[in-house]
Design an enzyme around this catalytic site. Structure first.
Site, mmCIF file in Angstrom:
data_model
loop_
_atom_site.group_PDB
_atom_site.id
_atom_site.type_symbol
_atom_site.label_atom_id
_atom_site.label_comp_id
_atom_site.label_asym_id
_atom_site.label_seq_id
_atom_site.Cartn_x
_atom_site.Cartn_y
_atom_site.Cartn_z
ATOM 1 N N GLU A 1 -29.816 13.908 -29.499
ATOM 2 C CA GLU A 1 -28.724 12.851 -29.546
ATOM 3 C C GLU A 1 -27.334 13.717 -29.468
ATOM 4 O O GLU A 1 -27.029 14.703 -29.862
ATOM 5 C CB GLU A 1 -28.674 12.210 -30.777
ATOM 6 C CG GLU A 1 -29.966 11.254 -30.990
ATOM 7 C CD GLU A 1 -29.787 10.220 -31.856
ATOM 8 O OE1 GLU A 1 -28.561 10.046 -32.391
ATOM 9 O OE2 GLU A 1 -30.905 9.146 -31.984
ATOM 10 N N LYS B 1 -16.294 18.917 -38.032
ATOM 11 C CA LYS B 1 -15.181 18.332 -37.603
ATOM 12 C C LYS B 1 -15.888 16.892 -37.168
ATOM 13 O O LYS B 1 -16.454 16.433 -36.527
ATOM 14 C CB LYS B 1 -14.805 18.892 -36.276
ATOM 15 C CG LYS B 1 -13.219 18.358 -35.601
ATOM 16 C CD LYS B 1 -12.075 18.716 -36.575
ATOM 17 C CE LYS B 1 -10.915 17.923 -35.922
ATOM 18 N NZ LYS B 1 -9.898 18.095 -36.735
ATOM 19 N N ARG C 1 -39.589 11.365 -32.665
ATOM 20 C CA ARG C 1 -40.407 10.367 -32.828
ATOM 21 C C ARG C 1 -40.032 9.609 -31.524
ATOM 22 O O ARG C 1 -39.071 9.734 -30.811
ATOM 23 C CB ARG C 1 -40.108 9.415 -34.056
ATOM 24 C CG ARG C 1 -38.810 9.333 -34.347
ATOM 25 C CD ARG C 1 -38.741 8.534 -35.529
ATOM 26 N NE ARG C 1 -37.291 8.221 -35.851
ATOM 27 C CZ ARG C 1 -36.415 7.511 -35.300
ATOM 28 N NH1 ARG C 1 -36.520 6.827 -34.370
ATOM 29 N NH2 ARG C 1 -35.009 7.585 -35.911
ATOM 30 N N LYS D 1 -27.552 1.426 -34.965
ATOM 31 C CA LYS D 1 -27.370 1.115 -33.846
ATOM 32 C C LYS D 1 -27.821 -0.387 -33.710
ATOM 33 O O LYS D 1 -28.656 -0.996 -34.525
ATOM 34 C CB LYS D 1 -28.157 1.697 -32.604
ATOM 35 C CG LYS D 1 -28.121 3.189 -32.787
ATOM 36 C CD LYS D 1 -29.224 4.082 -32.016
ATOM 37 C CE LYS D 1 -29.139 5.556 -32.351
ATOM 38 N NZ LYS D 1 -30.274 6.354 -31.802
ATOM 39 N N GLY E 1 -29.508 7.465 -40.408
ATOM 40 C CA GLY E 1 -29.032 6.269 -40.773
ATOM 41 C C GLY E 1 -27.798 5.919 -41.661
ATOM 42 O O GLY E 1 -27.435 4.654 -42.254
ATOM 43 N N LYS F 1 -31.137 18.715 -40.494
ATOM 44 C CA LYS F 1 -29.962 18.894 -39.621
ATOM 45 C C LYS F 1 -29.074 19.848 -39.235
ATOM 46 O O LYS F 1 -28.842 20.195 -38.124
ATOM 47 C CB LYS F 1 -29.014 17.488 -39.979
ATOM 48 C CG LYS F 1 -29.859 16.007 -40.104
ATOM 49 C CD LYS F 1 -30.631 15.741 -38.710
ATOM 50 C CE LYS F 1 -31.328 14.332 -39.256
ATOM 51 N NZ LYS F 1 -32.347 13.865 -38.140
#
Length: 445
Positions: free
Chosen positions: A275, A201, A291, A237, A164, A116
């Site tokens: 995202e 942040k 994916r 989610k 997650g 990430k």
């Protein structure tokens, strides 16, 4: 086109892939653990092989066993679904070495986007807006104190290899920063085998909006609109919808363009999701999922495009038949993730389903692999079904979901169906003006 595909997954996503393959005239092979011998993905595949015990490490994450199953069945390709090995770059690479096509992005795509911190740095260099924070991972207590002081509190510490909600800590003051940093590192190491974390942040009460992309192996990339995933519990989610009620047409256009730019910057292949965090009229890159997503059906409902089939075609080397101007968003769609959980505490509730009645009617779709007298095992993720609806607009889609939830009867175990019923009656949710903090406030005792 492939003649036979092995599906390295279980449950509803394995069944979803089987259905797409059958419509394309492709034979399917599934793998299963000992506790999944009576599962529908075993029953409806052309062939199925038991590859290990209930523990996913010995079965659905067992790379040698899965590759052996592919080889002895003469499978030409492997579809990983989501979860398990779907974002495992080593698995994708081993498939290539074995001469088996991995239906997904390249190992390089997975490695870069799976880190990430590196992904965020790559996006920043490509001119895509990112949340202020560290340029990469944070290696020392002094460094994290300095960065937090520079960007201001609250801040969030995230696992570089994470997802997650694991390895994640929100910090509101310098007094708790170091302890949270050490805890996040320990949890990241425990969950992902990698202790590296980064800091950024913390955006208070944002929206979580993601953009679906498709890319072929010739460099053509399009997006298929966005999904709003702001209704979450513990950073996971629970409800998704498309299109997002939070975006203006101008923001929607800019976000779609940013998603394509993100994919092009890493020469992305196959299906993926970019995202974003949305705050007011601004949005920031958060991560990229390499994916197919759990929530892909809402995009299918509003575009009419079968994403699983497109994944398979792209992996087979076919050129995308769609241009960006061909993509139209029609109506509105919601997806409710139905989990075998206590609807208040979210504790898992495996066990035998004694009564099962799925809803139906116009605009209603249920993706599931459970049935009456099926026993939900305690060994895997608690999601047992996805209820998806489509309507001509958000109001009709909400009414359709409320009706479908009333028809959805699952007895013998606790599920989140009652919670979903309450949410779709809530005035704040119905207004469309909510954030990722919605469920925490809504579900208080």
């Amino acid at each position: 086109m492939f003649k036979k595909i092995l599906i390295a997954n279980r449950g509803e996503i394995a069944l979803r892939i089987i259905r797409a393959c059958k419509e394309m005239g492709i034979k399917t092979v599934t793998v299963h653990s000992t506790v999944d011998a009576e599962s529908l993905h075993v029953r409806f595949a052309d062939e199925s092989i038991c590859i290990g015990p209930a523990d996913s490490a010995g079965s659905y994450r067992n790379i040698p066993a899965i590759l052996s199953a592919a080889e002895i069945t003469d499978s030409e390709a492997i579809h990983p679904g989501y979860g398990f090995l779907a974002e495992n770059a080593n698995f994708a690479e081993m498939c290539e070495t074995a001469g088996i096509k991995f239906i997904g992005p390249t190992p390089e795509n997975i490695r870069l986007m799976g880190d990430k911190a590196k992904a965020k740095e790559t996006m920043s260099k490509s001119g895509i807006p990112v949340i202020p924070g560290s340029k990469g991972t944070v290696g020392s207590e002094d460094e994290i104190l300095a960065i937090a002081s520079r960007i201001g509190y609250p801040v969030i510490i995230k696992a570089s290899a994470g997802g997650g909600g694991r390895g994640m800590r929100v910090v509101h003051s310098a007094g708790s920063l170091i302890n949270s940093f050490l805890m996040a590192q320990a949890e990241a190491m425990s969950s992902f085998g990698n202790p590296e974390v980064y800091i950024e942040k913390f955006v208070i009460e944002p929206r979580h909006v993601e953009v679906q992309i498709l890319a072929d192996e010739k460099g053509n990339i399009i997006h298929l609109g966005e999904r709003d995933c702001s209704v979450q519990r513990r950073h996971q989610k629970l409800i998704e919808e498309s299109p997002s009620p939070a975006l203006t047409p101008k923001m929607r256009k800019k976000m779609g363009e940013a998603a394509i730019a993100a994919a092009k910057s890493v020469k992305y292949r196959n299906a993926g999701t970019v995202e974003f965090i949305v705050s007011g009229d601004k949005f920031y890159f958060m991560e990229m999922n390499t994916r197919i997503q759990v929530e892909h059906p809402v995009t299918e409902m509003v575009t009419g495009i079968d994403l699983i089939k497109e994944q398979i075609k792209a992996a087979a080397g076919l050129t995308l038949k769609y241009k960006q101007d061909d993509i139209e968003i029609n109506g509105h769609s919601f997806e409710c993730r139905i989990n075998a959980e206590d609807p208040q505490k979210f504790t898992p509730c495996p066990g035998k389903i004694t009564t099962y009645n799925a809803p139906g009617g116009p605009g209603v779709r249920v993706d599931t692999a459970v049935y009456s007298n099926y026993t939900v095992p305690p060994n895997y993720d608690s999601m047992i079904a996805k209820l998806i609806v489509h309507g001509k607009d958000r109001e009709e889609a909400m009414a359709r979901m409320s009706r479908a939830l009333e028809e959805f009867i699952i007895e013998g175990i606790k599920t989140t169906v009652p919670l979903h019923r309450r949410i779709f009656l809530d005035p704040v949710f119905r207004s469309g003006k909510f954030s990722t903090a919605f469920l925490e406030i809504f579900n208080k005792p």
